[in-house]
Every structure is written in structure tokens, then in C-alpha cells.
Design a protein around this motif. Structure first.
Motif, PDB file in Angstrom:
ATOM      1  N   PRO A  19       2.382  16.414 -11.491  1.00 37.89           N
ATOM      2  CA  PRO A  19       2.033  17.487 -12.428  1.00 37.89           C
ATOM      3  C   PRO A  19       0.599  17.982 -12.258  1.00 37.89           C
ATOM      4  N   PHE A  20      -0.307  17.088 -11.900  1.00 39.85           N
ATOM      5  CA  PHE A  20      -1.702  17.480 -11.683  1.00 39.85           C
ATOM      6  C   PHE A  20      -1.894  18.113 -10.311  1.00 39.85           C
ATOM      7  N   ASP A  21      -1.286  17.509  -9.291  1.00 37.41           N
ATOM      8  CA  ASP A  21      -1.467  17.997  -7.924  1.00 37.41           C
ATOM      9  C   ASP A  21      -0.943  19.419  -7.743  1.00 37.41           C
ATOM     10  N   ARG A  22       0.085  19.777  -8.500  1.00 40.25           N
ATOM     11  CA  ARG A  22       0.628  21.134  -8.407  1.00 40.25           C
ATOM     12  C   ARG A  22      -0.335  22.185  -8.947  1.00 40.25           C
ATOM     13  N   ASN A  24      -1.656  22.057  -0.568  1.00 40.29           N
ATOM     14  CA  ASN A  24      -0.932  21.970   0.704  1.00 40.29           C
ATOM     15  C   ASN A  24      -0.364  20.586   0.996  1.00 40.29           C
ATOM     16  N   TRP A  25      -0.499  19.656   0.052  1.00 38.07           N
ATOM     17  CA  TRP A  25       0.068  18.329   0.251  1.00 38.07           C
ATOM     18  C   TRP A  25       1.584  18.415   0.319  1.00 38.07           C
ATOM     19  N   VAL A  26       2.199  17.548   1.117  1.00 35.89           N
ATOM     20  CA  VAL A  26       3.647  17.613   1.320  1.00 35.89           C
ATOM     21  C   VAL A  26       4.412  17.337   0.026  1.00 35.89           C
ATOM     22  N   SER A  27       3.790  16.589  -0.885  1.00 33.22           N
ATOM     23  CA  SER A  27       4.436  16.333  -2.167  1.00 33.22           C
ATOM     24  C   SER A  27       4.450  17.582  -3.037  1.00 33.22           C
ATOM     25  N   VAL A  28       3.449  18.441  -2.876  1.00 42.96           N
ATOM     26  CA  VAL A  28       3.327  19.660  -3.675  1.00 42.96           C
ATOM     27  C   VAL A  28       4.163  20.791  -3.092  1.00 42.96           C
ATOM     28  N   THR A  29       4.171  20.919  -1.771  1.00 43.30           N
ATOM     29  CA  THR A  29       4.914  22.004  -1.120  1.00 43.30           C
ATOM     30  C   THR A  29       6.417  21.795  -1.188  1.00 43.30           C
ATOM     31  N   GLY A  30       6.840  20.552  -1.453  1.00 42.03           N
ATOM     32  CA  GLY A  30       8.272  20.250  -1.496  1.00 42.03           C
ATOM     33  C   GLY A  30       8.815  19.756  -0.171  1.00 42.03           C
ATOM     34  N   ALA A  31       7.930  19.618   0.830  1.00 38.72           N
ATOM     35  CA  ALA A  31       8.370  19.083   2.120  1.00 38.72           C
ATOM     36  C   ALA A  31       8.938  17.673   1.932  1.00 38.72           C
ATOM     37  N   GLN A  56     -14.796  15.046  -6.297  1.00 40.03           N
ATOM     38  CA  GLN A  56     -14.289  16.324  -5.813  1.00 40.03           C
ATOM     39  C   GLN A  56     -13.605  17.147  -6.902  1.00 40.03           C
ATOM     40  N   ASP A  57     -13.134  16.473  -7.956  1.00 41.54           N
ATOM     41  CA  ASP A  57     -12.274  17.147  -8.928  1.00 41.54           C
ATOM     42  C   ASP A  57     -12.824  17.102 -10.355  1.00 41.54           C
ATOM     43  N   VAL A  58     -14.150  17.006 -10.498  1.00 37.33           N
ATOM     44  CA  VAL A  58     -14.722  16.816 -11.828  1.00 37.33           C
ATOM     45  C   VAL A  58     -14.290  17.915 -12.795  1.00 37.33           C
ATOM     46  N   GLU A  59     -14.502  19.160 -12.421  1.00 41.25           N
ATOM     47  CA  GLU A  59     -14.183  20.272 -13.336  1.00 41.25           C
ATOM     48  C   GLU A  59     -12.681  20.386 -13.574  1.00 41.25           C
ATOM     49  N   PHE A  60     -11.907  20.200 -12.512  1.00 42.12           N
ATOM     50  CA  PHE A  60     -10.452  20.269 -12.654  1.00 42.12           C
ATOM     51  C   PHE A  60      -9.961  19.165 -13.581  1.00 42.12           C
ATOM     52  N   ASP A  61     -10.441  17.949 -13.382  1.00 41.71           N
ATOM     53  CA  ASP A  61     -10.007  16.813 -14.202  1.00 41.71           C
ATOM     54  C   ASP A  61     -10.334  17.033 -15.673  1.00 41.71           C
ATOM     55  N   ARG A  62     -11.511  17.568 -15.937  1.00 40.59           N
ATOM     56  CA  ARG A  62     -11.882  17.856 -17.328  1.00 40.59           C
ATOM     57  C   ARG A  62     -10.946  18.909 -17.934  1.00 40.59           C
ATOM     58  N   LYS A  63     -10.579  19.868 -17.129  1.00 42.91           N
ATOM     59  CA  LYS A  63      -9.741  20.963 -17.608  1.00 42.91           C
ATOM     60  C   LYS A  63      -8.337  20.495 -17.970  1.00 42.91           C
ATOM     61  N   VAL A  64      -7.757  19.627 -17.129  1.00 39.00           N
ATOM     62  CA  VAL A  64      -6.357  19.236 -17.338  1.00 39.00           C
ATOM     63  C   VAL A  64      -6.218  17.888 -18.056  1.00 39.00           C
ATOM     64  N   ARG A  68       0.825  -1.205   0.000  1.00 42.97           N
ATOM     65  CA  ARG A  68       0.000   0.000   0.000  1.00 42.97           C
ATOM     66  C   ARG A  68       0.862   1.259   0.000  1.00 42.97           C
ATOM     67  N   THR A  69       1.962   1.234   0.774  1.00 39.55           N
ATOM     68  CA  THR A  69       2.875   2.386   0.807  1.00 39.55           C
ATOM     69  C   THR A  69       3.461   2.636  -0.569  1.00 39.55           C
ATOM     70  N   ALA A  70       3.873   1.569  -1.247  1.00 42.46           N
ATOM     71  CA  ALA A  70       4.413   1.706  -2.601  1.00 42.46           C
ATOM     72  C   ALA A  70       3.370   2.288  -3.542  1.00 42.46           C
ATOM     73  N   GLY A  71       2.138   1.777  -3.439  1.00 48.30           N
ATOM     74  CA  GLY A  71       1.072   2.256  -4.313  1.00 48.30           C
ATOM     75  C   GLY A  71       0.794   3.732  -4.124  1.00 48.30           C
ATOM     76  N   MET A  72       0.711   4.174  -2.875  1.00 48.73           N
ATOM     77  CA  MET A  72       0.462   5.595  -2.605  1.00 48.73           C
ATOM     78  C   MET A  72       1.621   6.455  -3.069  1.00 48.73           C
ATOM     79  N   ALA A  73       2.850   5.963  -2.874  1.00 48.25           N
ATOM     80  CA  ALA A  73       4.027   6.733  -3.292  1.00 48.25           C
ATOM     81  C   ALA A  73       4.079   6.863  -4.819  1.00 48.25           C
ATOM     82  N   PHE A  74       3.836   5.768  -5.529  1.00 48.40           N
ATOM     83  CA  PHE A  74       3.778   5.842  -6.996  1.00 48.40           C
ATOM     84  C   PHE A  74       2.681   6.812  -7.430  1.00 48.40           C
ATOM     85  N   ASN A  75       1.545   6.751  -6.755  1.00 45.68           N
ATOM     86  CA  ASN A  75       0.428   7.632  -7.083  1.00 45.68           C
ATOM     87  C   ASN A  75       0.818   9.099  -6.913  1.00 45.68           C
ATOM     88  N   ARG A  76       1.442   9.415  -5.789  1.00 44.88           N
ATOM     89  CA  ARG A  76       1.864  10.793  -5.537  1.00 44.88           C
ATOM     90  C   ARG A  76       2.927  11.238  -6.542  1.00 44.88           C
TER      91      ARG A  76
END
Length: 285
Positions: free
Chosen positions: A65-68, A75-82, A182-190, A52-60
Motif C-alpha cells: 500500500p505504501f510502495d504504490r 518501478n519495483w516489480v511488486s508495484v508494477t504487477g510483474a 530517503q523517504d522522510v517527507e513521504f513517510d510523514r505524509k502517509v 532472508r528471502t521470506a523476510g524480504m517477501a513479507f516486507n514487500r
């Protein structure tokens, strides 16, 4: 070091391991018909957590590019650079290696099949780029969990674990659709693919309901082929009540309770299923 570990736990939402782990334990008790050897149980749990950890890490990593660009994830730690991109990939690779090693410690067949699990973990985040039914790829990850447990404990696939895997697959695919609302409009846009982005909120909710109906059917079949009794089926009725309640929280014109439906209710469902299976096996009626 402690702070860095906390950041890694945030990155992969470690607390959400509760979704899969009780189902893993339920599969263990179904296959073993009781308490399994401690060493095998240990390596199964290590495999589940590392997978599960591997799956979440691959996902992040692949979603960066989308999360940014997404205001919801800014504010996710992957996006902020933490936690840097290289660290995310490193965590994914190390966790995958632990999964393979755990499979090796279980038996040869588990070891030979472990790359299949890793491949699915990688395909899921990439699938958002080419298929609207990406939720079923995530479902495939959960489908192989009880089958992997059967292979680990018995060196073969028991039919009950196939139906349990199908039940888990459609359960997770259904609530993954809810999450994507939660991300319908965003997903369509990108250009992120999903059932909600393709078909809209109303039809996506219908898909989720249909998937969870299939979950119920396959969990009934699991009980039948596993030879479970009245406690299991009574518990399954209560669990189904939670599923129905989850769906009452999600409305086309009101998505404010998605987090309650996605995180809280599904956590209860997973834990309840494990308890029901254990009670049925040890208090056979």
C-alpha cells in the motif's frame, strides 16, 4: 520460468544476501573454532538464505500500500504487477517453510525456535505502522542469527554469539536508518513510522552513529569472549574505518550518496568481518 525467477530475485534483492551471509559464516567459524560439518553448514546456509528471502517477501507484501504511492518505488516489480501480491505472499510462505525444514534438519531445539524468527520477519514490516524504532525490530532479526548458528551447531547459546548478535543488530539498525532517510517527507505524509520521520534527518544521523558505536563495542566483546586474537582486533580497526567512512558520506544537507553508504560499504564491512574471523582462527597469533 527463468524470467520469473529473475523477477523473484529482483523482488527480494537477492544480491543483498551478501549483507547477512558473511556474518552467518563468521558465526559458524567462531562457534566451531574451525570448519564445521559439511551437512550442518549446508542447512545453516539454506536457513539463512530462505529466512532472508521470506523476510524480504513479507516486507514487500505488507508494504505494497505504501510502495504504490511512493515515487521512489514506482518501478519495483511488486508495484508494477510483474510479480503479483499473491505470488509475493506465496514466496514468503514457501521460504518460511524451507527455513523451518532447515531448522528441523539441524536439531530439535533449532526446529522449536524457528517460528520465533518467522514471527520477527512478519513484525518488522508491520512495525512501521506503530513504532518509530522499527529499525530495532530489524536489528532483532539479525540479533538472533549468530545465536541460531550456535543452537544449530552446539544445541546451546554461546556468550560470544550473543555479543555478535548485538553487534549485528545495531549495525543493521544503523544502516536501516540511513535507508529511511530517503523517504522522510513521504513517510510523514502517509503515516509510516521511522526515526528519521519522527526526529528529522539531523537527529536520525546521530542515532545511526550511536548505533554503530555500539556495534564496535559489541564486536570487541565478541572477540574477547570468543578468545580471538590480534588479527581479529587489527581487522576490527580497519572495519571501523569503513564504518566511519560510511558516515562521512551521509550529511544532513546531502543524501545523494546513501546508496553507496548503504549497499557498497556495508557489503565490504560484512565480507571483511568474515575474512578477519577466519584468518584469526586459522592463523592464530
Amino acid at each position: 520460468m527463468i524470467n520469473k525467477l529473475k523477477l523473484y530475485a529482483q523482488l527480494v534483492k537477492f544480491e543483498h544476501t551478501i549483507f547477512a551471509l558473511p556474518f552467518v559464516l563468521a558465526a559458524v567459524f567462531i562457534v566451531e573454532r574451525g570448519i564445521p560439518p559439511v551437512e550442518k553448514l549446508f542447512w545453516i546456509l539454506i536457513a539463512a538464505v530462505s529466512g532472508r528471502t521470506a523476510g524480504m517477501a513479507f516486507n514487500r507484501f505488507f508494504d505494497l500500500p505504501f510502495d504504490r504511492l511512493n515515487p521512489r518505488t514506482k518501478n519495483w516489480v511488486s508495484v508494477t504487477g510483474a510479480v503479483k501480491a499473491g505470488e509475493i505472499l506465496f514466496l514468503a510462505v514457501i521460504s518460511s517453510a524451507v527455513l523451518v525444514f532447515s531448522a528441523y534438519k539441524l536439531n530439535k531445539l533449532a526446529f522449536y525456535l524457528s517460528p520465533v524468527a518467522i514471527l520477527l520477519l512478519i513484525i518488522y514490516p508491520l512495525g512501521k505502522r506503530f513504532t518509530n524504532f522499527v529499525h530495532l525490530i530489524l536489528g532483532a532479526v539479525y540479533f538472533i542469527i549468530p545465536i541460531a548458528v550456535s543452537v544449530a551447531l552446539k544445541g546451546q547459546v554461546e556468550i560470544s554469539t550473543v555479543f555478535l548478535g548485538l553487534g549485528m543488530a545495531f549495525w543493521v539498525a544503523g544502516f536501516d536508518i540511513f535507508y529511511a532517510l530517503q523517504d522522510v517527507e513521504f513517510d510523514r505524509k502517509v503515516g509510516v513510522h521511522s526515526i528519521p520521520a519522527k526526529f528529522g534527518v539531523k537527529k536520525a544521523i546521530f542515532f545511526a552513529r550511536f548505533f554503530h558505536l555500539l556495534t564496535f563495542v559489541f564486536l570487541v566483546l565478541t572477540g574477547y569472549f570468543a578468545g580471538l586474537g590480534y588479527i581479529y582486533y587489527a581487522g576490527l580497526m580497519i572495519l571501523t574505518g569503513f564504518l566511519i567512512y560510511e558516515h562521512t558520506l551521509i550529511k544532513e544537507d546531502d543524501l545523494s550518496k546513501i546508496n553507496v553508504a548503504f549497499f557498497t560499504i556495508n557489503g565490504y564491512i560484512s565480507i571483511m568481518y568474515m575474512i578477519v574471523v577466519i584468518l584469526d582462527i586459522f592463523l592464530k597469533i
